[in-house]
Design a protein around this motif. Structure first.
Motif, PDB file in Angstrom:
ATOM      1  N   ASN A 104       0.901  -1.150  -0.154  1.00 38.89           N
ATOM      2  CA  ASN A 104      -0.020   0.032  -0.157  1.00 38.89           C
ATOM      3  C   ASN A 104       0.927   1.139   0.122  1.00 38.89           C
ATOM      4  O   ASN A 104       1.385   1.499   0.932  1.00 38.89           O
ATOM      5  CB  ASN A 104      -0.923   0.152   1.247  1.00 38.89           C
ATOM      6  N   PRO A 105       1.109   1.997  -1.072  1.00 33.13           N
ATOM      7  CA  PRO A 105       1.875   3.201  -1.232  1.00 33.13           C
ATOM      8  C   PRO A 105       1.377   4.493  -0.462  1.00 33.13           C
ATOM      9  O   PRO A 105       2.125   5.245  -0.266  1.00 33.13           O
ATOM     10  CB  PRO A 105       1.680   3.500  -2.809  1.00 33.13           C
ATOM     11  N   THR A 106       0.031   4.259   0.107  1.00 27.74           N
ATOM     12  CA  THR A 106      -0.375   5.520   0.981  1.00 27.74           C
ATOM     13  C   THR A 106      -0.001   5.331   2.454  1.00 27.74           C
ATOM     14  O   THR A 106      -0.498   6.098   3.123  1.00 27.74           O
ATOM     15  CB  THR A 106      -1.867   5.459   0.724  1.00 27.74           C
ATOM     16  N   ILE A 107       0.453   4.217   3.006  1.00 28.14           N
ATOM     17  CA  ILE A 107       0.993   4.061   4.435  1.00 28.14           C
ATOM     18  C   ILE A 107       2.292   4.767   4.710  1.00 28.14           C
ATOM     19  O   ILE A 107       3.048   4.683   3.845  1.00 28.14           O
ATOM     20  CB  ILE A 107       0.893   2.570   4.794  1.00 28.14           C
ATOM     21  N   PHE A 108       2.282   5.554   5.652  1.00 30.32           N
ATOM     22  CA  PHE A 108       3.289   6.422   6.338  1.00 30.32           C
ATOM     23  C   PHE A 108       3.389   5.869   7.554  1.00 30.32           C
ATOM     24  O   PHE A 108       2.395   5.854   8.416  1.00 30.32           O
ATOM     25  CB  PHE A 108       3.129   7.728   6.012  1.00 30.32           C
ATOM     26  N   VAL A 109       4.630   5.910   8.248  1.00 31.02           N
ATOM     27  CA  VAL A 109       5.038   5.494   9.489  1.00 31.02           C
ATOM     28  C   VAL A 109       5.461   7.017   9.981  1.00 31.02           C
ATOM     29  O   VAL A 109       6.553   7.432   9.242  1.00 31.02           O
ATOM     30  CB  VAL A 109       6.180   4.569   9.876  1.00 31.02           C
ATOM     31  N   VAL A 110       4.834   7.592  10.897  1.00 34.73           N
ATOM     32  CA  VAL A 110       5.220   8.990  11.254  1.00 34.73           C
ATOM     33  C   VAL A 110       5.616   8.833  12.744  1.00 34.73           C
ATOM     34  O   VAL A 110       4.992   8.131  13.512  1.00 34.73           O
ATOM     35  CB  VAL A 110       4.235   9.917  10.891  1.00 34.73           C
ATOM     36  N   LEU A 111       6.142   9.939  13.349  1.00 31.96           N
ATOM     37  CA  LEU A 111       6.395  10.278  14.937  1.00 31.96           C
ATOM     38  C   LEU A 111       5.497  11.402  15.155  1.00 31.96           C
ATOM     39  O   LEU A 111       5.846  12.397  14.737  1.00 31.96           O
ATOM     40  CB  LEU A 111       7.874  10.670  15.077  1.00 31.96           C
ATOM     41  N   GLU A 112       4.527  10.905  15.889  1.00 34.52           N
ATOM     42  CA  GLU A 112       3.519  12.136  16.276  1.00 34.52           C
ATOM     43  C   GLU A 112       3.876  12.721  17.433  1.00 34.52           C
ATOM     44  O   GLU A 112       4.260  11.908  18.791  1.00 34.52           O
ATOM     45  CB  GLU A 112       2.033  11.515  16.411  1.00 34.52           C
ATOM     46  N   PRO A 113       3.742  14.197  17.753  1.00 38.54           N
ATOM     47  CA  PRO A 113       4.152  14.721  19.189  1.00 38.54           C
ATOM     48  C   PRO A 113       2.959  14.690  20.066  1.00 38.54           C
ATOM     49  O   PRO A 113       1.844  14.639  19.600  1.00 38.54           O
ATOM     50  CB  PRO A 113       4.517  15.955  18.702  1.00 38.54           C
ATOM     51  N   ASN A 114       3.266  14.447  21.246  1.00 42.67           N
ATOM     52  CA  ASN A 114       2.320  14.199  22.354  1.00 42.67           C
ATOM     53  C   ASN A 114       2.589  14.840  23.540  1.00 42.67           C
ATOM     54  O   ASN A 114       3.812  14.928  23.933  1.00 42.67           O
ATOM     55  CB  ASN A 114       2.073  12.732  22.777  1.00 42.67           C
ATOM     56  N   SER A 115       1.710  15.518  24.294  1.00 46.85           N
ATOM     57  CA  SER A 115       2.040  16.448  25.377  1.00 46.85           C
ATOM     58  C   SER A 115       1.788  15.189  26.590  1.00 46.85           C
ATOM     59  O   SER A 115       0.803  14.327  26.613  1.00 46.85           O
ATOM     60  CB  SER A 115       1.278  17.395  25.656  1.00 46.85           C
ATOM     61  N   THR A 116       2.754  15.263  27.776  1.00 42.54           N
ATOM     62  CA  THR A 116       2.517  14.354  28.556  1.00 42.54           C
ATOM     63  C   THR A 116       3.305  14.999  30.065  1.00 42.54           C
ATOM     64  O   THR A 116       4.295  15.756  29.888  1.00 42.54           O
ATOM     65  CB  THR A 116       3.587  12.927  28.262  1.00 42.54           C
ATOM     66  N   SER A 117       2.637  14.879  31.005  1.00 48.04           N
ATOM     67  CA  SER A 117       3.354  15.107  32.439  1.00 48.04           C
ATOM     68  C   SER A 117       4.325  14.244  32.789  1.00 48.04           C
ATOM     69  O   SER A 117       5.066  14.652  33.900  1.00 48.04           O
ATOM     70  CB  SER A 117       2.181  15.062  33.326  1.00 48.04           C
TER      71      SER A 117
END
Length: 433
Positions: A104-117
């Motif tokens: 599937n050429p539309t799949i991407f592995v990305v690093l998503e930013p998250n806020s955490t305490s």
């Protein structure tokens, strides 16, 4: 620097140094050590208790309770697969493998930013508050008398409220959050600009200094906790009790065992057969045993409505549970107060001695001769330290030890302790006491 300020500093340092000397490794030999202690021999439990009561921990707890938003969050990155959209920075290698795996050429592995305490600075804050909380809980379980102090219970309640903070609570639920902060956590907290994290670094450094036996750290801790709430006259009394214990230790070659917690009405320190009390209760004589002046004074107080109670000697030394020495301490900041202070102390020591030995003048006289008057500043009056000097035993003189804050600082109580121990070691004196 004013006279009052100088006296404040002297008596405060004398009080803290008295505790430090009791904690030194070589108390058993009475020697003077360098500015470091052996953590295996000093009372680390007691020092950690006072660390848990320090100002910095209370400041951190108040910040967490009153302004929890000052605890900052951290940004973490979570690696996820997205179909047809790019929501973060692309992990090129992982994306190629995912596309080859799924065709599937539309799949991407990305690093998503998250806020955490779950940040490293918050880990430090959570660990400090948790450590202080459990130290105080342990102290309360071991020493039931702490429960009667409202300020102590308020400290525990404050820490408990702070630890209910959701961010800190979640950190402490993780195995890593319960571990002692490492160097990476300390570096991250030291780089944070938020004041609560800077305070946390200072508090943690204070604990490490105490555990390493650094005198400067111990001085700082005790000045914030043990003596901070004492009036200056109370500091002089406690200093006298501690210096008396240290002098007895140097004379007997026995260690000083400090009581915990340090409070009035119970032994502050124990040195072999000797017990040193701060604010010792002495029952008063019956009406039939009072002289005219004492009887009239009691009648006047009663007519005003003052209820009679036991007298309280500032410091008392007991040998095998028997009172063998009295200390009366007088703190003042004006030199003109010295003569009246000495007169008042003399009257009190004589009254206490007669109260303890109402049927025996010789025993009362012997007790007086082993007692001491300590003043803030003796001015032009000479110290009385040598009981064997015939000049101190003339017709119109009755010997009593006399010194001041400077004398305590210079170990002048050694003269008193050597004489007292010699007398207590004789069977005749022990029986009379």
């Amino acid at each position: 620097m004013s006279i009052a300020t100088t006296l404040h500093d002297k008596v405060t340092r004398l009080c803290i140094s008295g505790i430090l000397r009791c904690l030194r490794t070589a108390t058993t030999t009475g020697s003077h050590l360098a500015n470091s202690f052996s953590t295996s021999n000093m009372n680390l439990e007691m020092l950690r208790y006072y660390w848990a009561l320090s100002d910095g921990i209370e400041e951190i707890a108040n910040t967490v309770v009153q302004t929890p938003r000052r605890l900052t969050t951290a940004i973490t990155y979570e690696e996820v697969e997205r179909n047809g959209e790019i929501t973060g920075s692309i992990n090129a290698g992982a994306t190629m493998m995912a596309q080859a795996r799924t065709l599937n050429p539309t799949i991407f592995v990305v690093l998503e930013p998250n806020s955490t305490s779950h940040s490293q600075p918050n880990h430090l804050v959570a660990w400090i508050l948790s450590e202080a909380f459990y130290i105080l809980l342990s102290a309360r379980r071991s020493y039931k008398q702490l429960n009667k102090y409202e300020w102590f219970n308020q400290k525990i309640t404050l820490l408990e409220q702070a630890l209910r903070n959701e961010a800190l609570h979640d950190i402490l639920l993780t195995p890593s959050g319960r571990k002692r902060p490492n160097s990476a956590v300390l570096r991250a907290a030291s780089k944070a600009r938020v004041p609560v994290y800077q305070t946390a670094i200072e508090v943690y450094d204070l604990l490490e200094g105490i555990e390493r036996g650094q005198e400067e750290a111990i001085l700082s801790c005790l000045s914030q906790t043990l003596v901070a709430n004492l009036e200056y006259w109370q500091r002089l009394e406690l200093s006298t009790a501690l210096e008396a214990a240290n002098a007895l230790s140097m004379t007997t070659k026995m260690p000083v065992h400090l009581s915990f917690p340090i409070e009035t009405g119970r032994p502050v320190a124990i040195v072999g057969p000797y017990e040193v009390f701060w604010q010792y209760s002495i029952p008063q004589r019956s009406r039939e045993q009072l002289d005219r002046t004492e009887l009239w004074s009691r009648q006047i107080a009663t007519s005003i409505g003052v209820r009679l109670s036991d007298s309280r000697a500032d410091v008392v030394v007991c040998y095998n549970k028997k009172v063998v020495s009295l200390f009366e301490c007088k703190y003042f900041e004006s030199g003109s107060s010295l003569p009246q202070a000495v007169l008042d102390a003399s009257v009190q020591i004589v009254r206490y001695s007669c109260d303890l030995h109402p049927e025996s003048d010789p025993q009362a006289i012997q007790l007086i001769s082993q007692s001491c008057i300590i003043v803030a500043n003796r001015g032009n009056y000479s110290e009385l330290l040598d009981q064997s000097n015939p000049a101190n035993h003339t017709f119109d003189k009755r010997f009593i030890y006399f010194s001041d804050i400077d004398g305590l600082s210079n170990n002048q109580l050694l003269h008193w302790s050597e004489s007292l121990h010699t007398n207590c070691s004789t069977s005749s004196f022990a029986l009379e006491a």
